[in-house]
Design an enzyme around this catalytic site. Structure first.
Site, mmCIF file in Angstrom:
data_model
loop_
_atom_site.group_PDB
_atom_site.id
_atom_site.type_symbol
_atom_site.label_atom_id
_atom_site.label_comp_id
_atom_site.label_asym_id
_atom_site.label_seq_id
_atom_site.Cartn_x
_atom_site.Cartn_y
_atom_site.Cartn_z
ATOM 1 N N THR A 1 38.679 -23.737 20.323
ATOM 2 C CA THR A 1 39.992 -23.360 20.855
ATOM 3 C C THR A 1 41.176 -24.103 20.229
ATOM 4 O O THR A 1 42.137 -23.480 19.767
ATOM 5 C CB THR A 1 40.009 -23.556 22.375
ATOM 6 O OG1 THR A 1 39.012 -22.709 22.951
ATOM 7 C CG2 THR A 1 41.364 -23.214 22.966
ATOM 8 N N ASP B 1 41.269 -15.909 24.225
ATOM 9 C CA ASP B 1 40.265 -16.947 24.009
ATOM 10 C C ASP B 1 38.861 -16.335 24.001
ATOM 11 O O ASP B 1 38.427 -15.724 24.965
ATOM 12 C CB ASP B 1 40.381 -17.986 25.135
ATOM 13 C CG ASP B 1 39.910 -19.363 24.723
ATOM 14 O OD1 ASP B 1 38.965 -19.440 23.928
ATOM 15 O OD2 ASP B 1 40.474 -20.362 25.206
#
Length: 549
Positions: free
Chosen positions: A76, A35
């Site tokens: 995300t 991430d």
């Protein structure tokens, strides 16, 4: 004579080719998403990496230096969905982490599902599923190809990081419960946690991690690839006067939500790696003739990155530690599955912007866009033309949603009024500092999916049933925030789109490519490696360089 010789050689080549057995399929595929990982971190931090983590993937695998997200917003939920579907929000429907639902008149989460409940902690965030994901994933296609004999497991700190990659047919998806420090799941997958998960949770590893002092992995004076440890551009953790090392976690957890604090430390990556190793053993992944799939999403890199910014010592340190996690995972795969029995790919769900205030202080154009202030002044402005009517229903995620009911007073003029309101709002927004362009729904829907430039990025990120009536694109270096500490992502610019893509393992040749590839090429490439069909919404193409002799 030459023709006869040519024919004999051709026949011989065909005979040899027919005798070459098809390369065996891997027993396990591991898809890793880091991430908020920039491509440049592989180079900026390389002198501090060990030889058997990221460097092993780059040295012995195949990696892309010019891979990008081909849509906006780069966040995300859409990132994970795009990697595993091979498509973009325009097709798979995950337009953001959260978005304003035009039918329900409220914001919804990309994996929230009110029909499901938590498994593992009744009070945990477990009402989730992949129901809002509109197309199949590469993991779904593997389940379909094997008549559901393949096992698919998704693991992440974040629920969306576990659920979206694992797809609709997964055996299980697990994420971190910040109330208990344990991994939980949802009734979408199961009614109770498997014995191996219960056993793993009983280790109480978060208490071990949070009972120590966090210092830099290396002596702090060696972090020359980053800025100073103490800067005004970083957020302070509750209980700390300055955002500096060391961090006494045992004391700080009291003021930072107890188990919540783990996600703000590199130890969360250690925890996820241990959970992955437990899943490989507990589910016996890669142990039979059917290819299995494990998806992992490392999230603390994003949480720390948001708080501290890409130039911080904290960000460099979390990647140096993640490098050791990758090494540990590879060693486990070598031992448990076999070096020639697995394929691993690693990428990121987006990159990240530099801290805007840091850029401004160094005379680089940048700034902050305050959506709440813009909405208030915009509504006031519209009252001059539409008195007594609330024209704007919401401004969410740099998207403007019109109140359609405000234009239904007179059916004969409603269309004209909406056109006037659209033009007024676009002109108003274009006059705001930091706004580069505004795109209307009609313009986007009339544009081709393969449109180039920034407009094309918007088109591929736009879903007509879910996205707003107007899309705002900010200038480079600008982002929505009211704080000068920390940073974010989501733009169509290269600093947010350029991410690493690495393939490693059985049958993967060594090398790299500087050719442009959209992130949507990952899933089709895995499809070809497994000889299964592409995900049903896929728009990407297999990475040709990976298969060239």
């Amino acid at each position: 004579m030459n023709k006869i010789l040519f024919l004999l050689l051709a026949v011989t080549a065909l005979q040899v080719q027919s005798q070459v057995p098809e390369s065996k399929k891997p027993k396990l595929v591991i898809g890793i998403v880091v991430d908020q990982m920039r491509q440049e971190y592989l180079y900026r931090f390389s002198n501090k990496f060990g030889n058997n983590g990221f460097k092993r993937l780059m040295r012995d695998g195949f990696y892309l230096k010019n891979a990008h997200y081909n849509y906006a917003p780069t966040v995300t939920g859409p990132g994970h969905a795009s990697v595993f579907t091979g498509s973009t929000p325009a097709i798979h429907g995950i337009i953001s982490n959260d978005w304003y639902d035009k039918n329900q008149k409220k914001e919804v989460n990309c994996v929230n599902d009110p029909n499901q409940k938590a498994v593992g902690n009744p009070e945990g965030r477990g009402g989730v599923s992949p129901a809002r994901l509109l197309s199949s994933t590469i993991t779904d296609e593997l389940k379909l190809f094997t008549q559901k004999k393949a096992k698919v497991i998704g693991i992440s700190l974040k629920d969306r990081g576990a659920v979206l990659p694992a797809g609709h047919m997964a055996n299980g998806a697990y994420w971190y419960d910040s109330k208990t420090g344990k991994f939980i799941s949802s009734t979408y997958y199961m009614t109770s946690l498997p014995a191996w998960v219960e056993k793993f949770n009983q280790l109480n590893l978060p208490d071990k991690y949070l009972s120590q002092e966090l210092n830099t992995l290396l002596p702090i004076n060696q972090y020359v690839e980053s800025g100073p440890d103490d800067t005004p551009y970083e957020n302070k953790i509750g209980g700390k006067e300055r955002p500096t090392y060391p961090y006494n976690l045992k004391e700080l957890r009291k003021k930072n939500g107890d188990y919540d604090l783990l996600a703000m430390t590199p130890f969360a990556d250690d925890y996820l790696t241990e959970m992955a190793k437990a899943a490989i053993a507990g589910e016996e992944l890669g142990a039979d003739e059917w290819t299995d799939f494990l998806t992992l999403s490392y999230s603390s890199t994003d949480i720390i990155g948001h708080a501290m910014g890409p130039n911080s010592v904290e960000v460099q340190d979390v990647y140096l530690r993640l490098d050791k996690n990758i090494e540990d995972l590879l060693n486990t795969l070598d031992q448990k599955v076999g070096k020639d029995n697995y394929i691993l790919f690693l990428t990121a769900d987006h990159a990240v912007a530099d801290v805007a205030q840091y850029l401004k202080d160094n005379r680089v154009p940048a700034g902050y866009f305050n959506q709440a202030n813009v909405k208030a002044t915009l509504n006031e402005y519209l009252q001059r033309y539409f008195p007594g009517r609330d024209i704007i229903e919401a401004i969410d995620g740099e998207q403007v949603f019109f109140n359609q009911e405000a234009f239904q007073r007179d059916p004969k003029s409603s269309g004209i009024e909406l056109m006037v309101a659209t033009e007024l709002v676009m002109n108003f927004l274009m006059a705001q500092d930091g706004v580069a362009n505004v795109y209307s729904e009609s313009l986007i829907r009339q544009s081709a999916y393969d449109e180039g430039g920034i407009k094309g990025m918007v088109v591929r990120g736009y879903h007509p049933k879910r996205s707003g009536d107007l899309i705002i694109v900010l200038e480079p270096g600008w982002y929505s925030s009211s704080r000068i500490q920390g940073t974010t992502h989501g733009s169509p610019y290269r600093y947010d789109t350029n991410v690493p893509v690495m393939f490693y393992g059985a049958g993967i040749k060594k090398g790299f490519s500087v050719k442009y590839h959209p992130i949507t090429d990952i899933a089709p490439t895995v499809s070809v490696l497994l000889n299964i069909k592409f995900p049903n919404g896929s728009t990407g193409q297999p990475i040709e360089e990976l298969f060239e002799e």
